[in-house]
Design a protein around this motif. Structure first.
Motif, PDB file in Angstrom:
ATOM      1  N   TYR A 107      45.342  33.765  26.167  1.00 28.49           N
ATOM      2  CA  TYR A 107      44.000  34.318  26.324  1.00 28.49           C
ATOM      3  C   TYR A 107      44.052  35.735  26.899  1.00 28.49           C
ATOM      4  CZ  TYR A 107      42.263  29.659  25.263  1.00 28.49           C
ATOM      5  OH  TYR A 107      41.984  28.470  24.620  1.00 28.49           O
ATOM      6  N   LYS A 108      45.046  35.992  27.729  1.00 25.87           N
ATOM      7  CA  LYS A 108      45.198  37.351  28.250  1.00 25.87           C
ATOM      8  C   LYS A 108      45.659  38.294  27.140  1.00 25.87           C
ATOM      9  CE  LYS A 108      47.157  40.152  31.918  1.00 25.87           C
ATOM     10  NZ  LYS A 108      48.092  40.270  33.052  1.00 25.87           N
ATOM     11  N   ASP A 109      46.596  37.858  26.329  1.00 23.53           N
ATOM     12  CA  ASP A 109      47.091  38.695  25.228  1.00 23.53           C
ATOM     13  C   ASP A 109      45.987  39.013  24.227  1.00 23.53           C
ATOM     14  OD1 ASP A 109      49.583  38.707  26.363  1.00 23.53           O
ATOM     15  OD2 ASP A 109      50.434  37.177  25.033  1.00 23.53           O
ATOM     16  N   ARG A 110      45.029  38.106  24.105  1.00 25.37           N
ATOM     17  CA  ARG A 110      43.910  38.315  23.173  1.00 25.37           C
ATOM     18  C   ARG A 110      42.797  39.156  23.787  1.00 25.37           C
ATOM     19  NH1 ARG A 110      42.694  32.216  21.861  1.00 25.37           N
ATOM     20  NH2 ARG A 110      40.725  33.099  21.087  1.00 25.37           N
ATOM     21  N   GLY A 111      42.976  39.545  25.050  1.00 25.39           N
ATOM     22  CA  GLY A 111      41.979  40.385  25.711  1.00 25.39           C
ATOM     23  C   GLY A 111      40.788  39.630  26.243  1.00 25.39           C
ATOM     24  N   ILE A 112      40.843  38.306  26.222  1.00 25.06           N
ATOM     25  CA  ILE A 112      39.732  37.490  26.708  1.00 25.06           C
ATOM     26  C   ILE A 112      39.788  37.358  28.228  1.00 25.06           C
ATOM     27  CG2 ILE A 112      38.705  35.169  26.618  1.00 25.06           C
ATOM     28  CD1 ILE A 112      39.813  34.951  23.756  1.00 25.06           C
ATOM     29  N   VAL A 113      40.997  37.339  28.747  1.00 27.50           N
ATOM     30  CA  VAL A 113      41.224  37.171  30.184  1.00 27.50           C
ATOM     31  C   VAL A 113      41.910  38.411  30.744  1.00 27.50           C
ATOM     32  CG1 VAL A 113      42.611  35.884  31.859  1.00 27.50           C
ATOM     33  CG2 VAL A 113      41.289  34.657  30.132  1.00 27.50           C
ATOM     34  N   LYS A 114      41.444  38.843  31.925  1.00 30.83           N
ATOM     35  CA  LYS A 114      42.037  40.029  32.561  1.00 30.83           C
ATOM     36  C   LYS A 114      43.153  39.662  33.534  1.00 30.83           C
ATOM     37  CE  LYS A 114      40.845  44.172  35.223  1.00 30.83           C
ATOM     38  NZ  LYS A 114      41.714  43.959  36.400  1.00 30.83           N
ATOM     39  N   ASP A 115      42.908  38.635  34.356  1.00 31.13           N
ATOM     40  CA  ASP A 115      43.868  38.300  35.409  1.00 31.13           C
ATOM     41  C   ASP A 115      44.292  36.843  35.340  1.00 31.13           C
ATOM     42  OD1 ASP A 115      44.130  40.736  37.053  1.00 31.13           O
ATOM     43  OD2 ASP A 115      41.987  40.460  37.412  1.00 31.13           O
ATOM     44  N   ILE A 116      45.526  36.609  35.789  1.00 27.55           N
ATOM     45  CA  ILE A 116      46.038  35.257  35.988  1.00 27.55           C
ATOM     46  C   ILE A 116      46.481  35.163  37.438  1.00 27.55           C
ATOM     47  CG2 ILE A 116      47.781  33.553  35.350  1.00 27.55           C
ATOM     48  CD1 ILE A 116      47.849  34.848  32.561  1.00 27.55           C
ATOM     49  N   ARG A 117      45.942  34.176  38.142  1.00 24.97           N
ATOM     50  CA  ARG A 117      46.175  34.021  39.575  1.00 24.97           C
ATOM     51  C   ARG A 117      46.780  32.647  39.840  1.00 24.97           C
ATOM     52  NH1 ARG A 117      42.761  35.806  44.283  1.00 24.97           N
ATOM     53  NH2 ARG A 117      41.514  36.869  42.702  1.00 24.97           N
ATOM     54  N   MET A 118      47.555  32.557  40.911  1.00 23.00           N
ATOM     55  CA  MET A 118      48.075  31.263  41.346  1.00 23.00           C
ATOM     56  C   MET A 118      48.180  31.249  42.864  1.00 23.00           C
ATOM     57  SD  MET A 118      52.071  31.719  40.245  1.00 23.00           S
ATOM     58  CE  MET A 118      51.578  31.968  38.549  1.00 23.00           C
ATOM     59  N   SER A 119      48.148  30.053  43.448  1.00 21.89           N
ATOM     60  CA  SER A 119      48.383  29.908  44.877  1.00 21.89           C
ATOM     61  C   SER A 119      49.646  29.084  45.081  1.00 21.89           C
ATOM     62  CB  SER A 119      47.192  29.229  45.566  1.00 21.89           C
ATOM     63  OG  SER A 119      46.946  27.962  45.008  1.00 21.89           O
ATOM     64  N   THR A 120      50.350  29.385  46.173  1.00 21.49           N
ATOM     65  CA  THR A 120      51.614  28.698  46.422  1.00 21.49           C
ATOM     66  C   THR A 120      51.998  28.815  47.884  1.00 21.49           C
ATOM     67  OG1 THR A 120      53.847  28.389  45.540  1.00 21.49           O
ATOM     68  CG2 THR A 120      53.165  30.661  45.968  1.00 21.49           C
TER      69      THR A 120
END
Length: 354
Positions: free
Chosen positions: A83-96
């Motif tokens: 979805y990011k590669d398609r320009g639909i999503v800007k950020d990917i976040r995670m918690s750890t």
């Protein structure tokens, strides 16, 4: 631009430790293992509800994402990356967890488009970490934070207030150390006693006493002033309410309130009103504000109005045509001052002795 988050919860998945306060299934309301198919279903379900002009973020919350088997991490991230590669999503976040970060992991998650990693630090006081059964010391936090930033990933830090052995002084120490790390964002969570946790057992035995709501507000307002004055974005204050996360259900005890942040910021405004009234020898204060700030200035259930009345100060709040970050203070003889939120916070630093 508006930001919209698609949350994907991975409760306790990958987490190598049972902290004394934690029951991720209760906190997230999710009890199932997350698969790539579930990730895709969640994204597809959420996307139609998001405005076209909004920035979209996919966020993996709940468990310690980077502690999951790396093949599983790749499988989940690969869906988000599509979805990011398609320009639909800007950020990917995670918690750890801070002790689940390595160069190898950071290189891998970055290759799948990860832009933000939040570390569940909770405290930087060694005794608090030990008594909360965190399973690591503070040194690993500093090292992991530096590594994340070195890999060009935005750093988020999470802290808790009121853990075993905690105090206002220790909370302020953690906040000041966070500021030195210059994170992209911070979250603040007052400690709640959740069912089926070690903290519940300690509460029942009398070995733990949670901070009261009033104590927590008194500490968190000082933390917020420190963060605000150092340009740190505080993206959440208080655990998000769900059907189960409320007193009498899965929350057994602790400083829970569904609008905790507003309570804190309301008290900050009250403290500044007190300063204006006392420094100008005024018994009648009228506050002119943007309509969005009216309830915050009046206080929950008129708490600010009632508190000030107990100090023989009469407060009136009225809507005026002005910016949301501006406030006008009037006394009996007219306008006393027009002041910005930044100027208020600067004075609060002094008022709170910070």
């Amino acid at each position: 631009m508006k930001k919209r988050i698609i949350p994907i919860f991975v409760p306790h998945q990958g987490c190598p430790n049972d902290c004394i306060f934690c029951n991720q299934k209760k906190i997230t309301g999710v009890c199932t293992t997350v698969t790539p198919e579930i990730v895709r279903d969640i994204i597809e379900e959420c996307l139609p509800t998001i405005d076209e002009d909004a920035e979209v973020e996919i966020a993996f919350f709940g468990g310690s994402f980077t502690a999951i088997d790396m093949d599983i991490q790749r499988s989940l991230l690969s869906v988000a990356k599509e979805y990011k590669d398609r320009g639909i999503v800007k950020d990917i976040r995670m918690s750890t967890r801070p002790d689940c970060i390595t160069d190898e992991i950071l290189e891998m998650v970055k290759s799948y488009g990860t832009t933000i990693i939040e570390l569940g630090v909770q405290s930087l006081d060694e005794r608090v970490l030990l008594d909360s059964i965190r399973g690591h010391n503070s040194d690993v936090v500093y090292k992991s934070a530096e590594m994340i930033k070195k890999h060009g990933i935005n750093l988020g830090l999470q802290m808790m207030v009121g853990l075993p052995s905690d105090s206002e002084e220790k909370c302020l120490f953690t906040a000041r150390e966070f500021i030195k790390m210059n994170p992209f964002c911070v979250r603040i969570y007052p400690t709640l006693v959740i069912k089926e946790t070690g903290l519940e057992r300690r509460l029942e035995s009398g070995a733990y006493k949670p901070f009261t709501l009033e104590e927590s507000i008194g500490i968190v307002k000082k933390l917020l002033v420190l963060y605000y004055m150092n340009n740190i974005n505080v993206i959440r204050v208080g655990l998000q309410a769900t059907d189960d996360i409320q007193l009498g259900k899965d929350v057994i005890d602790g400083p829970y309130h569904p609008a905790f942040r507003e309570l804190v910021e309301s008290e900050m405004i009250r403290d500044y009103i007190m300063y204006v009234a006392e420094s100008n020898n005024e018994k009648n204060i009228t506050l002119g504000v943007n309509k969005k700030n009216i309830s915050k200035c009046i206080g929950n259930k008129k708490s600010n109005v009632n508190y000030l009345k107990s100090k023989e100060i009469n407060l009136k709040v009225r809507e005026e045509d002005m910016e949301v970050d501006k406030f006008r203070f009037y006394g009996e003889n007219g306008l006393i001052a027009e002041i910005s939120v930044d100027e208020i916070n600067k004075k609060l630093l002094e008022i709170y002795g910070l």
